[in-house]
Design an enzyme around this catalytic site. Structure first.
Site, PDB file in Angstrom:
ATOM      1  N   MET A 128      37.482  26.438  48.977  1.00  0.00           N
ATOM      2  CA  MET A 128      37.940  27.433  48.062  1.00  0.00           C
ATOM      3  C   MET A 128      36.766  28.031  47.282  1.00  0.00           C
ATOM      4  O   MET A 128      35.658  27.427  47.081  1.00  0.00           O
ATOM      5  CB  MET A 128      38.601  26.399  46.919  1.00  0.00           C
ATOM      6  CG  MET A 128      39.061  26.913  45.696  1.00  0.00           C
ATOM      7  SD  MET A 128      39.620  25.806  44.189  1.00  0.00           S
ATOM      8  CE  MET A 128      38.260  25.270  43.578  1.00  0.00           C
ATOM      9  N   SER A 173      35.802  21.270  52.406  1.00  0.00           N
ATOM     10  CA  SER A 173      36.664  21.148  51.296  1.00  0.00           C
ATOM     11  C   SER A 173      38.166  21.298  51.802  1.00  0.00           C
ATOM     12  O   SER A 173      38.409  20.692  52.905  1.00  0.00           O
ATOM     13  CB  SER A 173      36.205  21.961  50.154  1.00  0.00           C
ATOM     14  OG  SER A 173      36.747  21.438  48.695  1.00  0.00           O
ATOM     15  N   GLN A 174      38.940  22.017  51.091  1.00  0.00           N
ATOM     16  CA  GLN A 174      40.316  22.157  51.231  1.00  0.00           C
ATOM     17  C   GLN A 174      40.549  22.589  52.822  1.00  0.00           C
ATOM     18  O   GLN A 174      41.620  22.512  53.450  1.00  0.00           O
ATOM     19  CB  GLN A 174      41.068  23.171  50.503  1.00  0.00           C
ATOM     20  CG  GLN A 174      40.662  24.485  50.689  1.00  0.00           C
ATOM     21  CD  GLN A 174      41.226  25.207  49.262  1.00  0.00           C
ATOM     22  OE1 GLN A 174      41.741  24.736  48.181  1.00  0.00           O
ATOM     23  NE2 GLN A 174      41.235  26.588  49.608  1.00  0.00           N
ATOM     24  N   ASP A 190      30.359  13.652  44.141  1.00  0.00           N
ATOM     25  CA  ASP A 190      31.301  14.558  43.757  1.00  0.00           C
ATOM     26  C   ASP A 190      32.127  14.332  42.426  1.00  0.00           C
ATOM     27  O   ASP A 190      32.838  13.397  42.303  1.00  0.00           O
ATOM     28  CB  ASP A 190      32.431  14.472  45.166  1.00  0.00           C
ATOM     29  CG  ASP A 190      33.145  15.634  45.002  1.00  0.00           C
ATOM     30  OD1 ASP A 190      33.385  16.653  44.058  1.00  0.00           O
ATOM     31  OD2 ASP A 190      33.681  15.846  46.425  1.00  0.00           O
ATOM     32  N   HIS A 225      29.647  18.012  45.386  1.00  0.00           N
ATOM     33  CA  HIS A 225      30.372  18.503  46.261  1.00  0.00           C
ATOM     34  C   HIS A 225      29.832  19.588  46.985  1.00  0.00           C
ATOM     35  O   HIS A 225      29.381  20.848  46.396  1.00  0.00           O
ATOM     36  CB  HIS A 225      31.853  18.858  45.464  1.00  0.00           C
ATOM     37  CG  HIS A 225      32.836  19.314  46.326  1.00  0.00           C
ATOM     38  ND1 HIS A 225      33.627  18.359  47.048  1.00  0.00           N
ATOM     39  CD2 HIS A 225      33.269  20.571  46.523  1.00  0.00           C
ATOM     40  CE1 HIS A 225      34.535  19.064  47.632  1.00  0.00           C
ATOM     41  NE2 HIS A 225      34.453  20.576  47.660  1.00  0.00           N
TER      42      HIS A 225
END
Length: 372
Positions: A40, A113-114, A231, A285
């Site tokens: 993202m 991540s996503q 994170d 993160h």
């Protein structure tokens, strides 16, 4: 989420890694292509992504790298990380990868991540061409209990959060906001199962179970999952290992879930076969050095050069989880050296969380009308 690269000197590590890579080539170990899926706020060919690709190709010049893009422009590709229907995005990815001739024999994959759970969705739904190793970093495999935070200067992310606040499971939000499609409300699991259009399906939580999902995921060589120790962008951070936060705030580990006990996705079977790797990254993160990435990911999982310790095993996983729990209890464990390097090398890139109260109020009036 986009990642920040810590600028540590690379010359010595690159030389060492290149030597190991050359040994592998001399031994005729095939080097598979690699596919990346960004997170993202990032795009397929951002400066950070290109810097990473260059560092990998410095080690293995002949390696083929494909970076998944959902739009022709970098700006639209970045926007697609916030807005759109994830199921349609996965369809695009399936067709895109099928059309790349260099990938037809299979490839290793890295999801940031996503992008990690989206690559897993690709495997479960298509896997043609097939994935060999899947490496995910800070991914939301178990869903999130809060919409991910934003960098202060990212208006698309702030707009996304503003829309999501109006009702994460409402028809408009669930069909148009990417992050809402892996949101899992621990206080309303039944609504999650009924209205979330992506995660319940891809995690095989619905009835009847999808046997193809289990078969396809079980077919890969390894699923490697990195959790970021500090994170605060993803809640809970344990979702990187399929963990989730229940309604009391406690973390439910994968092994304690029906997902594992009833083997809905084949994760228990994969674990018993040594195909699951649970690992950690120090720091916040999506923040890591190129040196760390290449030593811990490029070498063992992309170039597949054995170092004698890439099979995590049950004891290794328990050790890492013990370290992870201890870290969570010790607020001072973040490390002075890491903090100094972090502030020095990418202070301006720091991932600042945006509290919901800081969302620009001007957007809310117009957006509420769209949602309703």
């Amino acid at each position: 989420m986009h990642f920040s690269v810590l600028s540590f000197p690379l010359s010595l590590s690159v030389a060492a890694l290149t030597a190991l890579s050359s040994s592998a080539i001399a031994a005729k170990i095939p080097i598979r292509p690699v596919v990346f899926y960004h997170g993202m706020g990032d795009s397929a060919h951002s400066d950070g992504m290109l810097e990473l690709f260059a560092s990998i190709q410095e080690i293995a010049p002949e390696i083929f790298i494909h970076s998944i893009a959902l739009a022709t422009s970098e700006a639209e590709d970045q926007r697609a990380g916030f807005f759109g229907n994830v199921n349609k995005h996965i369809d695009v990815v399936c067709h895109q990868l099928k059309a790349v001739k260099e990938l037809e024999g299979g490839f290793n994959a890295v999801g940031f991540s996503q992008g990690g759970q989206f690559l897993r969705a690709y495997i479960q739904r298509c896997n043609d061409p097939p994935v060999h190793n899947l490496v995910t970093l800070g991914s939301q495999h178990g869903g999130v209990s809060d919409i991910p935070g934003c960098m202060l200067e990212d208006p698309s992310c702030r707009l996304m959060r503003s829309i999501a606040r109006s009702g994460v499971y409402s028809r408009y939000v669930r069909d148009h906001i990417v992050q809402a499609q892996y949101y899992k409300d621990p206080h309303n699991l039944q609504t999650y199962l009924q209205r979330n259009i992506f995660l319940p399906d891809i995690n095989n939580e619905l009835t009847p179970k999808n046997a193809t999902y289990k078969k396809n995921l079980s077919s890969i060589n390894k699923l490697v999952m990195f959790l970021f120790m500090d994170d605060i962008t993803v809640k809970p951070k344990e979702t990187a290992w399929f963990g989730f936060q229940d309604e009391t705030g406690d973390i439910v580990d994968l092994e304690d879930q029906d997902q594992y006990k009833k083997d809905w996705l084949g994760l228990r079977t994969m674990d018993q076969a040594g195909k699951l790797v649970f690992d950690i990254m120090e720091g916040e993160h999506m923040q890591f050095s190129l040196e760390d990435f290449n030593e811990r990911i490029t070498l063992p999982y992309l170039l597949e050069i054995e170092d004698g310790d890439d099979n995590d095993g049950d004891d290794g996983r328990k050790g890492k989880k013990k370290h992870h729990r201890k870290h969570g209890e010790d607020k001072n464990h973040q490390g002075k050296h890491h903090k100094k390097c972090h502030k020095k090398h990418h202070g301006k890139h720091r991932q600042d969380m945006v509290d919901q109260s800081e969302i620009v109020v001007d957007w809310q009036i117009d957006l509420q009308q769209q949602v309703l």
